[in-house]
Design a protein around this motif. Structure first.
Motif, PDB file in Angstrom:
ATOM      1  N   ALA A   1     -13.843  -9.104 -17.141  1.00  0.00           N
ATOM      2  CA  ALA A   1     -14.688  -8.084 -17.923  1.00  0.00           C
ATOM      3  C   ALA A   1     -14.044  -8.132 -19.428  1.00  0.00           C
ATOM      4  O   ALA A   1     -15.049  -7.525 -20.289  1.00  0.00           O
TER       5      ALA A   1
ATOM      6  N   LEU B   1     -19.381 -10.835 -12.004  1.00  0.00           N
ATOM      7  CA  LEU B   1     -19.686  -9.488 -12.315  1.00  0.00           C
ATOM      8  C   LEU B   1     -20.843  -9.237 -12.825  1.00  0.00           C
ATOM      9  O   LEU B   1     -21.534 -10.123 -13.586  1.00  0.00           O
TER      10      LEU B   1
ATOM     11  N   ALA C   1     -18.880  -2.876 -15.183  1.00  0.00           N
ATOM     12  CA  ALA C   1     -18.764  -4.173 -14.520  1.00  0.00           C
ATOM     13  C   ALA C   1     -18.635  -3.933 -12.901  1.00  0.00           C
ATOM     14  O   ALA C   1     -18.098  -2.894 -12.388  1.00  0.00           O
TER      15      ALA C   1
ATOM     16  N   ILE D   1     -18.787  -5.770  -9.261  1.00  0.00           N
ATOM     17  CA  ILE D   1     -18.487  -6.888  -8.547  1.00  0.00           C
ATOM     18  C   ILE D   1     -19.445  -7.171  -7.431  1.00  0.00           C
ATOM     19  O   ILE D   1     -19.906  -6.423  -6.770  1.00  0.00           O
TER      20      ILE D   1
ATOM     21  N   VAL E   1     -11.007  -9.095 -11.938  1.00  0.00           N
ATOM     22  CA  VAL E   1     -12.013  -8.198 -12.681  1.00  0.00           C
ATOM     23  C   VAL E   1     -11.403  -7.889 -13.996  1.00  0.00           C
ATOM     24  O   VAL E   1     -12.443  -8.017 -14.886  1.00  0.00           O
TER      25      VAL E   1
END
Ligand code: C2E
Ligand code: MG
Ligand code: MG
Ligand code: MG
Length: 287
Positions: A98, A42, A60, A62, A94
């Motif tokens: 995050a 990220l 964030a 990716i 994710v």
């Protein structure tokens, strides 16, 4: 003649299609391995308070660090993940990465309790009741305050969604996380749904601000969008700010928050602490 050409074309394209198919299935295998292993990363892009320059939070974003192809951007592999049925796994990774990163920044006193992390959510996540449980679980595990997590959903995901999606949105909102409509103004907007949906903010697509500074009609359009959003009881974040002129226009029009290359590109997590430190002292001295 055209029939012969057509057959010819078939002969030319067939091996090509096979190759594409083989490459694609190799890529899907690679992506599956990347999600399970160390292949995804990220980057974080600051969201800035226009009046002070303070970094309010980060989004964030990716990237896929492919062993032989190098860094691959999300527009190239998110659709692949969707088609290959890998998007839920990816979304889970994710979410946990995050929010875990936010927890680390909080415990290292890099950021304060106003700082938020924005996470992009796929339409598939929105349709899954499991996702609500995943969000609940990561909040419990990390102890991060729900208000410090903002989920970004595209307009398309919401507008094309069914009743279950609305239920999921309500469920997510019920956890106390922020909900933001991403890419607002790209063609699926309807004023009536803006008022009805349980969302807090919209993130206005960069296409609505590209003309600021060059097209004299653009400031009036931005002002109108801001007014519309606020009339619906929401606030707007402006994305894709690339120039000082755009930033000045937005500030002068009364916009509160913005994001874009002008302020910072998306950066690896390691680079965020220094940036936040520099900007918070700037925010204290300016104005
Ligand atoms: P998005 O959520 O609308 O993200 C904004 C995109 O604009 C990002 O591209 C960002 O790097 C780029 N950007 C930021 N500032 C500027 C600017 O000043 N000028 C220009 N031209 N572009 C700017 P990126 O990182 O390639 O991501 C593309 C899209 O991929 C995102 O659009 C989002 O829809 C999707 N995406 C990214 N990360 C994730 C993720 O973790 N999960 C899911 N489901 N989707 C993701
Ligand atoms: Mg986004
Ligand atoms: Mg966007
Ligand atoms: Mg986008």
């Amino acid at each position: 003649a055209s029939k012969a050409e057509g057959q010819n074309r078939l002969h030319i394209f067939e091996p090509g299609l096979l190759l594409v198919r083989r490459l694609r299935s190799q890529l899907v295998d690679d992506l599956r391995a990347a999600i399970k292993g160390q292949g995804l990363v990220l980057h974080y892009q600051p969201v800035v308070e226009l009046a002070t320059g303070r970094i309010e939070g980060v989004e964030a974003l990716i990237r896929w660090n492919h062993p032989s192809r190098g860094l691959i951007m999300p527009d190239e592999f998110i659709p692949l993940a969707e088609e290959a049925g890998l998007i839920s796994e990816l979304g889970f990774w994710v979410l946990n990465t995050a929010v875990g990163q936010l927890r680390d920044w909080i415990s290292d006193s890099v950021v304060d309790s106003r700082f938020s992390v924005r996470i992009n959510i796929s339409p598939t996540d929105l349709q899954s009741l499991q996702f609500i449980e995943d969000v609940r679980a990561v909040l419990t595990e990390t102890g991060v305050r729900p208000e410090q997590v903002v989920l970004e959903l595209t307009e398309m995901a919401i507008v094309k969604g069914n009743d279950l999606d609305r239920y999921s949105l309500g469920g997510l909102r019920g956890l106390g996380v922020g909900i933001e409509i991403d890419d607002f103004g790209t063609g699926y907007s309807s004023i009536s749904y803006l008022r009805k949906l349980p969302v807090d903010r919209v993130k206005v697509d960069r296409s609505l601000i590209v003309g600021l500074g060059t097209d004299p009609t653009q400031p009036a359009l931005v002002a109108a969008v801001l007014q519309l959003v606020r009339a619906c009881g929401l606030e707007a974040v402006w994305e894709g700010v690339e120039t000082a002129v755009q930033a000045d226009h937005l500030r002068n029009l009364g916009c509160l928050s913005a994001q874009g290359y002008f302020f910072s590109r998306p950066l690896p997590a390691e680079q965020i602490p220094a940036l936040v430190a520099a900007q918070s002292s700037a925010g204290n001295t300016r104005q």
